[in-house]
Enzyme design. Structure first.
Site, PDB file in Angstrom:
ATOM      1  N   THR A  75       0.848  -1.199   0.000  1.00 48.77           N
ATOM      2  CA  THR A  75       0.000   0.000   0.000  1.00 48.77           C
ATOM      3  C   THR A  75       0.880   1.245   0.000  1.00 48.77           C
ATOM      4  OG1 THR A  75      -1.773  -1.146   1.172  1.00 48.77           O
ATOM      5  CG2 THR A  75      -1.793   1.266   1.273  1.00 48.77           C
ATOM      6  N   SER A 202       5.308  -6.861  -1.347  1.00 45.57           N
ATOM      7  CA  SER A 202       4.911  -6.958   0.052  1.00 45.57           C
ATOM      8  C   SER A 202       5.341  -8.312   0.614  1.00 45.57           C
ATOM      9  CB  SER A 202       3.395  -6.817   0.150  1.00 45.57           C
ATOM     10  OG  SER A 202       2.988  -6.890   1.491  1.00 45.57           O
ATOM     11  N   ALA A 203       5.844  -8.319   1.848  1.00 45.40           N
ATOM     12  CA  ALA A 203       6.361  -9.574   2.422  1.00 45.40           C
ATOM     13  C   ALA A 203       5.242 -10.534   2.825  1.00 45.40           C
ATOM     14  CB  ALA A 203       7.238  -9.264   3.640  1.00 45.40           C
ATOM     15  N   CYS A 329     -10.288  -6.944   0.770  1.00 45.38           N
ATOM     16  CA  CYS A 329     -10.054  -5.531   1.043  1.00 45.38           C
ATOM     17  C   CYS A 329     -11.325  -4.711   0.931  1.00 45.38           C
ATOM     18  CB  CYS A 329      -8.993  -4.988   0.111  1.00 45.38           C
ATOM     19  SG  CYS A 329      -7.485  -5.949   0.227  1.00 45.38           S
TER      20      CYS A 329
END
Ligand SMILES: *Cc1c(COP(=O)(O)O)cnc(C)c1O
Length: 405
Positions: A75, A202-203, A329
């Site tokens: 994000t 993103s991890a 989301c």
């Protein structure tokens, strides 16, 4: 019998791989220095660990470690890429091209920029959720400064032709950003191949910890400059100030190395499991529809609509299986998924959709259990549905009519 509940929502987030956790632990206990402390061994140890992680992350993108900016996740990376370019390149133009099915973390920054005087083109997609390079070419204007097209969609798994779009952008001298939060670690992604200037990752979507990610920022041909979102101590070459979360970054790096090693094998295994799930459901249920592209999709993603059943009701009725209806989301809203809508899926089928997200820790036994649960539950819910009863009557009427023979 698999252990319940079964987690099959890996497009929302993934479990931290135990090997990743192992790599992180010493950086909470013994090696707790600040990576920016240059005056003692605690700082050096932390800096060394961050340097290694930066190499591990860069390696999975075939990038230079100096092109990696650590952030709090995709994000933030998307915000930094889009707002950072819009602010830095204002003199060259104010037009951005993106796609209707992008993640909110791309669409919402674009909407804010529109309120601040930018022009944004939101390209439509075909019924599989894809855009074409030609659509991008046709939308380019002399004022275009950025094209942002995701590598893989989080709801329907559809892959976009990012290599062709990247090549086109390079030819036209326009910066190209891709949100690769879903694709990174699952599919080969080489910044030279796709000619990307900015890549968000993103991890926690690839078996690393939550709250850490990165933005790849090209250094050569061209050297991309960004207006930072966060000012402070000048960390990350001034693009993202703030003390680095060393344990998280170490975990991110370890997760990248594991994905790198296991990518080919893991994507084949997930594709097989996805087919097992799809065929299991199609064999035993009628009126089920695949959403997204049949082949050009994330290995672990299966999005399906079960006609005459509310996805929400189906999901709530299966307490033993963690899945999503629509996108995780947007689950606070009751609107049908804007992604399915953009693909032209009718509202009733969009409301009947379920997303299965298979991941590293799922097994064939779990897939078989989930098939059984879904089939049983869909049959039960359909038996209560007046629409389904009517449709069945109509169908059996047709079958017995002499005209249809
Ligand atoms: C999950 C996701 C994001 C947001 O990533 P965070 O690290 O959770 O902020 C952005 N884009 C896509 C495509 C995603 O799947």
């Amino acid at each position: 019998m698999p252990t319940l509940p079964i987690y099959m929502d890996n497009n929302s987030t993934t479990r931290v791989d135990p090997r990743v956790l192992e790599a992180m632990l010493p950086f909470f206990t013994e090696h707790y220095g600040n990576a920016a402390s240059r005056t003692h061994a605690f700082g050096w140890k932390a800096e060394e660990a961050v340097d290694l992680a930066r190499e591990q992350v860069a390696s999975l993108l075939a990038a230079d470690p100096r092109e990696i900016v650590f952030t709090s996740g995709a994000t933030e990376s998307n915000n930094l890429a889009i707002k950072g370019v819009a602010a830095m390149y204002r003199a060259s133009g104010n037009h951005i091209i993106t796609v209707q099915t992008e993640h909110k973390a791309v669409l919402d920054p674009c909407k804010r920029l529109e309120r601040e005087g930018c022009a944004v083109t939101y390209l439509p997609v075909d019924r599989f959720g894809q855009v074409t390079p030609q659509q991008v070419a046709d939308a380019l204007t002399p004022r275009t400064i950025l094209v942002s097209v995701m590598a893989a969609n989080n709801e329907i798994g559809t892959l976009q032709p990012v290599a062709a779009i990247g090549r086109l952008c390079k030819e036209r001298g326009v910066l190209f950003h891709t949100d690769a939060a879903q694709a990174f670690g699952k599919l080969p992604l080489d910044v030279q191949d796709i000619k990307a200037d900015l890549v968000s990752i993103s991890a926690h979507k690839m078996y690393g910890p939550k709250g850490v990610g990165a933005l790849y920022v090209r250094r050569r041909q061209p050297h991309v400059r960004l207006e930072p979102l966060i000012d402070g101590g000048g960390h990350e070459r001034g693009m993202r100030s703030g003390t680095l979360p060393v344990p998280s970054i170490v975990g991110f790096g370890a997760a990248c190395t594991l994905c790198h090693k296991e990518l080919a094998h893991e994507s084949a295994r997930l594709t097989d499991m996805r087919q097992r799930l799809l065929l299991g459901l199609q064999d035993r249920l009628d009126a089920v529809f695949l959403n997204g592209h049949p082949t050009e999709r994330l290995p672990g993603n299966l999005n399906m609509s079960f006609a005459y059943v509310q996805g929400e009701a189906l999901m709530m009725a299966m307490r033993n299986v963690a899945i999503s209806s629509g996108s995780a989301c947007t689950s606070a809203s009751v609107e049908p998924s804007y992604v399915l809508r953009a693909c032209g899926v009718p509202d009733d089928l969009a409301h009947a959709s379920i997303r299965f997200g298979l991941g590293r820790f799922n097994t064939d036994d779990e897939v078989d259990f989930v098939v059984g649960e879904v089939v049983r539950t869909v049959e039960r819910l359909r038996s209560l549905s007046p629409d389904h009863a009517l449709a069945r009557q109509a169908r059996s009427g047709l079958q017995h009519s002499p005209l249809s023979q």
